[in-house]
Write an enzyme that holds these catalytic residues in place. Structure first.
Site, PDB file in Angstrom:
ATOM      1  N   GLU A 166       0.848  -1.190   0.000  1.00  0.00           N
ATOM      2  CA  GLU A 166       0.000   0.000   0.000  1.00  0.00           C
ATOM      3  C   GLU A 166       0.890   1.249   0.000  1.00  0.00           C
ATOM      4  OE1 GLU A 166      -3.693   2.036   2.500  1.00  0.00           O
ATOM      5  OE2 GLU A 166      -3.154  -0.055   2.815  1.00  0.00           O
ATOM      6  N   ARG A 167       0.608   2.140  -0.947  1.00  0.00           N
ATOM      7  CA  ARG A 167       1.431   3.333  -1.150  1.00  0.00           C
ATOM      8  C   ARG A 167       2.890   2.952  -1.407  1.00  0.00           C
ATOM      9  NH1 ARG A 167      -3.047   5.720  -2.450  1.00  0.00           N
ATOM     10  NH2 ARG A 167      -4.454   6.109  -0.698  1.00  0.00           N
ATOM     11  N   ASN A 209      -3.098  -1.443   7.802  1.00  0.00           N
ATOM     12  CA  ASN A 209      -4.434  -1.887   7.404  1.00  0.00           C
ATOM     13  C   ASN A 209      -4.385  -3.409   7.295  1.00  0.00           C
ATOM     14  OD1 ASN A 209      -5.663   0.744   7.101  1.00  0.00           O
ATOM     15  ND2 ASN A 209      -4.377   0.996   5.295  1.00  0.00           N
ATOM     16  N   LYS A 289      -3.607   0.387  14.106  1.00  0.00           N
ATOM     17  CA  LYS A 289      -4.455   1.420  13.521  1.00  0.00           C
ATOM     18  C   LYS A 289      -5.885   1.044  13.875  1.00  0.00           C
ATOM     19  CE  LYS A 289      -5.792   3.557   9.100  1.00  0.00           C
ATOM     20  NZ  LYS A 289      -5.527   3.609   7.626  1.00  0.00           N
ATOM     21  N   GLU A 293     -10.381   5.221   9.195  1.00  0.00           N
ATOM     22  CA  GLU A 293     -10.583   4.861   7.792  1.00  0.00           C
ATOM     23  C   GLU A 293     -11.155   3.448   7.642  1.00  0.00           C
ATOM     24  OE1 GLU A 293      -7.291   7.712   5.683  1.00  0.00           O
ATOM     25  OE2 GLU A 293      -6.678   5.674   6.154  1.00  0.00           O
ATOM     26  N   ARG A 343     -10.939  18.241   9.717  1.00  0.00           N
ATOM     27  CA  ARG A 343     -10.088  17.057   9.885  1.00  0.00           C
ATOM     28  C   ARG A 343      -8.800  17.386  10.634  1.00  0.00           C
ATOM     29  NH1 ARG A 343      -8.123  13.193   4.855  1.00  0.00           N
ATOM     30  NH2 ARG A 343      -6.280  12.299   5.845  1.00  0.00           N
ATOM     31  N   ASP A 372      -2.130  14.703   6.413  1.00  0.00           N
ATOM     32  CA  ASP A 372      -1.676  13.402   5.939  1.00  0.00           C
ATOM     33  C   ASP A 372      -0.473  13.545   5.025  1.00  0.00           C
ATOM     34  OD1 ASP A 372      -1.532  10.702   5.472  1.00  0.00           O
ATOM     35  OD2 ASP A 372      -3.293  10.600   4.185  1.00  0.00           O
ATOM     36  N   GLU A 400       4.139   9.349  -1.014  1.00  0.00           N
ATOM     37  CA  GLU A 400       2.741   9.282  -1.446  1.00  0.00           C
ATOM     38  C   GLU A 400       2.261  10.585  -2.074  1.00  0.00           C
ATOM     39  OE1 GLU A 400      -1.706   8.356   0.420  1.00  0.00           O
ATOM     40  OE2 GLU A 400       0.088   8.112   1.662  1.00  0.00           O
ATOM     41  N   TRP A 548     -13.547  12.900   2.584  1.00  0.00           N
ATOM     42  CA  TRP A 548     -12.324  12.821   3.387  1.00  0.00           C
ATOM     43  C   TRP A 548     -12.033  14.111   4.146  1.00  0.00           C
ATOM     44  CZ3 TRP A 548     -10.781   8.030   3.975  1.00  0.00           C
ATOM     45  CH2 TRP A 548     -11.101   7.094   2.984  1.00  0.00           C
TER      46      TRP A 548
END
Length: 687
Positions: A166-167, A209, A289, A293, A343, A372, A400, A548
């Site tokens: 991921e990323r 995740n 985490k 999300e 946020r 982020d 990212e 988001w």
């Protein structure tokens, strides 16, 4: 997997010393290595690294013995277990990872003492000595004492067991394929070498995740493979952590709940932890985490994050294990019509009421900014806001939002700004570096973590020059006082050699690249002008109407987010004075963060005298010209570098120029159409 000879050795190249005088000097030191306490695995690693490095650079393999047999040797070992002279008091301070490197005068033994406070300290000392030699430093009269500023210096792998990352922008995982561990772990070993050489001492080997297959890492099905990986990292002084699924009691244990206060849930975790430590006695702990999300967490059961973290901490505590609890918690189902929900406020609002409620083996991992990993955002106000809680800084090495390792963006200058930022949590001089080291609040636990940027690409990072970010993270985590230029010089010298033209050109490219990337992408701290989901490429309204919660609020009159106490979301109040007042007041707010904190007209004049709209136009054009200069600077080195690395970087820089033009044209055209205000210089903007 590829044979080891086919992938880049990065900064551990150990090329032969070309300077004759320096070679003669080093050969005096490198005739013999005496290693005390050879039974220690990490010390054996240190000895092997020293033997191999010296042989590669000096062309002669040193003799190895258990004790020094004469002059001209290196004595390697652990302080108190060597027959060395007493180490000066100044060298005795610091953690068990500290070390001393000391040259003995010619009148005595003309040798080198390489002494660690522990075996890990000795390993770090070896890598430091080899670094000095690769960079051609004079070792005469050397008296060097080092200890890390941070207890935990950690990498977070975002690798999935299907082999994806991921990323990830450098190929596929070096750990996993097709929902299994790779059978050949030689590249994992080489990764451990790279990490240990810059002082990394912890790694979480799977994505935060945690999906269904990864949840099995704590079970008997996959734990034996985790043991194999942990065995590799252990030899390099690196503790293995796992990212865990908070809902594991349901998914793995057949329970109906993951409530952290449910005794059956707590028993599940205690049993799993007992199994892990039976297999891996030095297991580091869990990275979590939760409630973020879509990930499960304690909120489902009406509990708070202290309840969730403490449940895991209690299970790990008897074994010395840690819980690394991420603070990336916010509402990702926000209505874009609602301007009151911000946020940026989320982490502070969620966690500060819990100060003092977390166990001593819990560390809160806080992203460097409140959003982020944007190319420009303020430092998170959560640093220093919880004096009774252990805090860690989280950075993102993987690029990212900063070009995805297709653009050159040396991130060490950005990280330096974060670490040097004065929170004023205990008055002036309360830097983020002091907060996360634990020193500011009475020697609490702390550290720095980062999301890794490596994959199975031949050059590890997709872009050869992106290796500098991995190297730089490790060096900063060890010593935040190092400058971006010092780190760049070290990396270049070890990676490309000492040619002054190469050193000068690459150093300038690295040090200028973050500013260049910022110029042609998002202006004045507003951020997020990227394509949703994959986050590569310009899309000014990409997140403007999304769930988001990341908006720029551009209209025909102006741009920016009002986060003031007086008229906005009150986010500025989360900072200590005088930072709160600095950001609250339009006149004092730094230009580079103006649109993060304020909504202003396009005609508002910055401290440079330019209007906001003209600044947007000018910096886009400047960014493209400077991207071209990066390409030209690299191209000038064609005959000084090996063809493979030269061509790979040149291809990336050509893409960067092309892409910078796309950013320039889309962003400038968007704001020209939105504002109706022409460029003062009448350059090519598309109406």
């Amino acid at each position: 997997m590829n044979d080891a000879a086919n992938w880049d050795r990065c900064w551990l190249r150990f090329n032969p010393i070309s300077d004759r005088d320096r070679l003669a000097e080093y050969r005096q030191w490198g005739q013999e290595i005496a290693v005390a306490d050879p039974a220690d695995d990490v010390l054996q690693t240190a000895a092997a690294e020293l033997m191999d490095g010296l042989e590669a650079m000096l062309g002669v393999r040193p003799r190895r013995s258990a004790a020094s047999t004469g002059k001209g040797g290196i004595r390697l070992g652990i302080r108190g277990q060597m027959d060395d002279r007493p180490i000066e008091p100044a060298a005795q301070a610091g953690s068990g990872d500290g070390y001393v490197i000391r040259s003995m005068p010619a009148a005595d033994e003309h040798g080198l003492i390489v002494s660690g406070q522990s075996a890990k300290g000795a390993l770090y000392a070896v890598y430091h000595l080899l670094r000095l030699m690769q960079c051609g430093e004079d070792l005469t009269g050397l008296m060097l004492s080092e200890a890390p500023s941070n207890e935990l210096r950690m990498l977070n792998q975002w690798d999935n067991m299907d082999g994806s990352i991921e990323r990830g922008y450098a190929g596929r995982s070096i750990f996993y394929r097709n929902n299994e561990f790779v059978p050949d772990m030689s590249r994992i070993r080489d990764y451990a070498r790279l990490l240990a050489s810059v002082g990394i001492n912890a790694i979480a080997i799977n994505n935060v995740n945690v999906h269904a297959v990864e949840s099995l890492l704590i079970t008997e099905k996959l734990l034996p493979d985790v043991v194999r990986v942990a065995d590799i990292f252990r030899r390099y002084g690196i503790s293995t952590f796992l990212s865990v699924n908070f809902a594991s009691p349901i998914q793995l244990g057949g329970l109906f709940s993951a409530d952290p206060l449910d005794e059956s849930v707590r028993r599940f975790w205690k049993e799993k932890v007992e199994d892990i430590y039976r297999a891996i006695p030095d297991f580091g702990g869990f990275l979590v985490k939760a409630d973020s999300e879509g990930r499960p967490g304690p909120f489902t059961y009406g509990r708070d994050h202290a309840d969730g973290a403490n449940m895991l901490a209690d299970a790990l505590a008897p074994y010395g294990g840690l819980v690394i609890w991420r603070c990336f918690v916010y509402n990702c189902q926000q209505d874009w019509r609602d301007r009151t929900t911000d946020r940026a406020r989320a982490a502070y609002d969620h966690f500060t009421p819990l100060d003092g409620k977390f166990r001593d083996n819990v560390l809160l991992q806080i992203k460097n900014g409140p959003m982020d990993f944007q190319v420009r955002e303020p430092v998170s106000p959560l640093f220093g806001a919880m004096p009774a809680t252990n805090q860690m800084l989280e950075l993102q090495i993987t690029q990212e939002y900063t070009g995805q390792q297709r653009h050159l963006c040396y991130l060490v200058p950005q990280w330096k700004e974060v670490l040097d930022f004065d929170t004023h949590a205990r008055g002036a001089g309360s830097s983020v570096a002091d907060v996360v080291s634990g020193r500011l609040f009475g020697n609490r636990r702390g550290g720095i973590a980062a999301v890794s940027n490596i994959g199975d690409a031949t050059n590890w990072t997709g872009h050869v020059l992106a290796q500098a970010n991995l190297y730089g993270f490790g060096r900063l985590a060890w010593n935040p006082r190092l400058t971006a230029e010092e780190i760049a010089n070290e990396w270049i010298g070890q990676t490309f050699g000492a040619d002054p033209d190469v050193m000068r050109a690459v150093r300038n490219m690295l040090l200028e690249s973050w500013n260049i990337y910022e110029k042609y992408t998002a202006p004045l701290g507003v951020g997020w002008m990227v394509n949703p989901d994959h986050h590569y490429g310009p899309n000014v309204d990409g997140y403007e109407y999304s769930r988001w919660g990341t908006y720029h609020f551009a209209d025909r009159h102006g741009i920016g987010v009002d986060r003031t106490v007086r008229t906005g979301t009150r986010y500025t109040a989360q900072y200590y004075a005088p930072n709160a007042e600095l950001y609250e007041n339009l006149e004092s707010c730094p230009d580079e963060l103006l649109l993060f904190f304020h909504h202003v007209p396009y005609t508002y004049r910055l401290k440079t005298g330019k209007t906001v709209i003209q600044h947007i136009y000018d910096t886009r054009f400047e960014g493209v010209l400077q991207a071209v200069e990066l390409l030209n600077a690299w191209s000038s080195l064609e005959h000084k570098l090996d063809a493979d690395r030269f061509e790979q970087v040149r291809d990336r820089l050509r893409e960067q120029v092309k892409h910078a033009r796309e950013w320039r044209d889309q962003v400038n055209t968007y704001f020209y159409r939105k504002s109706g205000i022409a460029d003062e210089h009448n350059r090519g903007i598309y109406a």
